[in-house]
Design a protein around this motif. Structure first.
Motif, short mmCIF file in Angstrom:
data_model
loop_
_atom_site.label_atom_id
_atom_site.label_comp_id
_atom_site.label_asym_id
_atom_site.label_seq_id
_atom_site.Cartn_x
_atom_site.Cartn_y
_atom_site.Cartn_z
N GLN A 107 5.33 -32.27 -73.23
CA GLN A 107 5.14 -32.86 -71.89
C GLN A 107 4.88 -34.37 -71.97
O GLN A 107 4.17 -34.94 -71.14
CB GLN A 107 4.01 -32.15 -71.12
CG GLN A 107 4.18 -30.66 -70.96
CD GLN A 107 5.41 -30.27 -70.12
OE1 GLN A 107 6.15 -31.12 -69.64
NE2 GLN A 107 5.60 -28.97 -69.94
N ASN A 108 5.50 -35.00 -72.94
CA ASN A 108 5.35 -36.44 -73.16
C ASN A 108 5.67 -37.23 -71.89
O ASN A 108 6.75 -37.11 -71.31
CB ASN A 108 6.28 -36.87 -74.30
CG ASN A 108 6.14 -38.33 -74.65
OD1 ASN A 108 5.19 -39.00 -74.26
ND2 ASN A 108 7.11 -38.84 -75.39
N GLY A 109 4.71 -38.04 -71.45
CA GLY A 109 4.90 -38.91 -70.30
C GLY A 109 4.84 -38.22 -68.95
O GLY A 109 5.04 -38.87 -67.92
N PRO A 144 0.23 -36.85 -71.50
CA PRO A 144 0.38 -37.02 -72.95
C PRO A 144 1.25 -38.23 -73.29
O PRO A 144 2.26 -38.49 -72.62
CB PRO A 144 1.06 -35.72 -73.39
CG PRO A 144 0.77 -34.73 -72.30
CD PRO A 144 0.75 -35.54 -71.04
N ARG A 145 0.84 -38.97 -74.30
CA ARG A 145 1.60 -40.11 -74.81
C ARG A 145 1.63 -40.03 -76.34
O ARG A 145 0.67 -39.53 -76.95
CB ARG A 145 0.94 -41.43 -74.41
CG ARG A 145 0.71 -41.61 -72.92
CD ARG A 145 1.99 -41.92 -72.19
NE ARG A 145 1.72 -42.23 -70.77
CZ ARG A 145 2.66 -42.39 -69.85
NH1 ARG A 145 3.95 -42.27 -70.21
NH2 ARG A 145 2.35 -42.65 -68.59
N PRO A 146 2.66 -40.53 -76.97
CA PRO A 146 2.71 -40.50 -78.44
C PRO A 146 1.50 -41.22 -79.05
O PRO A 146 1.10 -42.28 -78.59
CB PRO A 146 4.01 -41.24 -78.77
CG PRO A 146 4.87 -41.04 -77.55
CD PRO A 146 3.91 -41.09 -76.39
N ASN A 147 0.94 -40.62 -80.09
CA ASN A 147 -0.13 -41.27 -80.84
C ASN A 147 -0.02 -40.86 -82.30
O ASN A 147 0.93 -40.18 -82.69
CB ASN A 147 -1.51 -40.96 -80.24
CG ASN A 147 -1.86 -39.48 -80.27
OD1 ASN A 147 -1.22 -38.68 -80.96
ND2 ASN A 147 -2.89 -39.11 -79.52
N GLY A 203 -1.36 -35.81 -77.95
CA GLY A 203 -0.96 -37.07 -77.32
C GLY A 203 -2.02 -37.61 -76.36
O GLY A 203 -1.73 -38.49 -75.55
N THR A 204 -3.24 -37.06 -76.46
CA THR A 204 -4.38 -37.60 -75.70
C THR A 204 -5.54 -37.78 -76.68
O THR A 204 -5.44 -37.44 -77.86
CB THR A 204 -4.84 -36.65 -74.57
OG1 THR A 204 -5.53 -35.52 -75.14
CG2 THR A 204 -3.64 -36.15 -73.76
N ASP A 205 -6.67 -38.27 -76.16
CA ASP A 205 -7.87 -38.42 -76.99
C ASP A 205 -8.64 -37.11 -77.14
O ASP A 205 -9.64 -37.07 -77.85
CB ASP A 205 -8.81 -39.47 -76.39
CG ASP A 205 -8.23 -40.87 -76.47
OD1 ASP A 205 -7.29 -41.08 -77.27
OD2 ASP A 205 -8.71 -41.74 -75.72
#
Length: 415
Positions: free
Chosen positions: A326-328, A315-318, A292-294
């Motif tokens: 640990q989203n958000g 982390p963000r959805p991708n 969820g990161t680069d």
């Protein structure tokens, strides 16, 4: 899942960290050239030999005669390239009768997020059926192989026990043994094939992320592992499948190989591939590895770590992880992008992050034992043992494995 609206054969978009796809031409888009170098410790591998490296799929004279008059199923993904074309395109252009394409985790084009269910479909460009081996059916059924005489396995592995492509290979071999099919493995280099390390899987912890009694870093190519699976009779009922391995020309286990195509969405570069054996154990904890990161598998952190850690990320959805751990949440940890590609396998980060956790009772999850293959690692970390002490506990079985491994090597070993 596999997109039915776009051509499958001959198309691939290397997922960008921003994560979007679009229609592609019939050949692969520009990709970094495979870098082949020799390990400093490798006397058996020279720059001249490395420059001549040729993957099994490119050695047509070794296996095309075996396909004459046969109905062929190919187990492939976006790494199954010959030059800039995908293997199925190349074989079709040479008159091979491909009757089915089988896709592993992440799908035929390698675009599906981690753990996403992969569905069956049809290639819009050629009309060939695409059959999923990740989802409800991981082992080919008799119906799936009804129109297949020979199965070709050509997928790039990264040399760890929990990378699921080798589990797919196991089930393909098992189905072939049961249904009277033959298997051809077109071998590729192992980017982590220059060492062997980690605990050996115990039978009680067998799963799709660990099917064989081998260590975390097994030091084998998929061709060598296929020979081991057959030779040690690890297929159901002790069966063996008719197996042919086409070795990589010019390869040794001291040869360093940087993959020209990312093997899965969250392993975007050679450094992430190098760190993967160590970082993947965190997937069984509350620590994010950067999904969820680069920078997946190059950073680690968690909300339960001290805020004084030198790096933080959220982390963000991708495209590579639609629901990342640990989203958000703000995660405190480390950026490991400057560690180099020769870090090997280590427990030092795992031990440190457990010791510094503000919620030790929630640090480990049930999945942890499936990754380590043994309860000993968790037990000894909780007991405050050091890495040398933990390593000493797995060394006897690791030593036995190393002796067994020598029987199946196709290439000169590392020193």
């Amino acid at each position: 899942m596999i997109s039915l609206a776009l051509p499958v054969l001959g198309t691939l978009l290397l997922l960008q960290d921003a994560g979007c796809t679009r229609p592609q031409p019939a050949t692969l888009p520009p990709a970094p050239t495979a870098t082949v170098t020799s390990s400093p410790a490798a006397s058996s591998s020279s720059p001249a030999a490395a420059a001549q490296l040729q993957v099994g799929a490119a050695q047509f004279d070794k296996y095309l005669p075996l396909l004459k008059g046969k109905r062929v199923g190919v187990v492939v993904n976006q790494t199954s390239t010959v030059g800039r074309a995908l293997l199925p395109d190349t074989l079709l252009s040479r008159g091979v009768n491909i009757t089915a394409i089988f896709g592993p985790e992440h799908g035929f084009r390698g675009e599906a997020a981690d753990g996403a269910t992969i569905k069956d479909g049809k290639d819009a460009r050629t009309g060939k059926p695409v059959r999923s081996l990740y989802g409800a059916t991981k082992k080919p059924t008799a119906e799936m192989l009804r129109d297949v005489d020979v199965l070709i396995f050509d997928i790039q592995d990264v040399g760890t026990r929990f990378y699921t492509y080798i589990s797919t290979m196991h089930y393909v071999m098992e189905a072939a043994a049961e249904q009277g099919k033959s298997v051809i493995v077109l071998d590729r280099p192992n980017p982590n094939g220059w060492y062997v390390d980690g605990p050996v899987l115990e039978p009680a912890h067998k799963s799709f992320v660990g099917m064989h009694p081998i260590p975390v870093v097994h030091g084998l190519t998929v061709g060598e592992l296929a020979k081991m699976i057959n030779g040690e009779k690890w297929l159901a009922g002790g069966k063996q499948c008719p197996l042919t391995v086409v070795p990589v020309a010019g390869y040794t286990h001291s040869t360093r190989y940087n993959l020209p195509v990312r093997p899965s969405p969250n392993l975007p570069n050679p450094h992430a591939v190098s760190l993967y054996p160590t970082m993947c154990l965190f997937e069984g904890t509350d620590v994010s590895v950067g999904r969820g990161t680069d920078t997946p598998f190059e950073v680690i952190g968690a909300p339960t770590q001290p805020s004084t850690r030198p790096y933080s990320f959220t982390p963000r959805p991708n495209a590579g992880s639609t629901s990342p751990p640990q989203n958000g949440k703000l995660c405190y940890g480390q950026d490991l992008r400057q560690t180099g590609n020769d870090v090997g396998f280590t427990l030092k980060y795992l031990i440190d992050y457990y010791q510094q956790s503000t919620a030790k009772d929630k640090f480990f999850g049930k999945y942890f034992e499936e990754l380590t293959g043994t309860p000993t690692v968790r037990q000894m970390i909780v007991a405050g043992k050091s890495e040398p002490e933990i390593r000493a506990a797995w060394e006897p079985k690791l030593g036995q494995y190393k002796l067994m491994r020598k029987k199946y090597l196709l290439y000169p070993d590392f020193k």
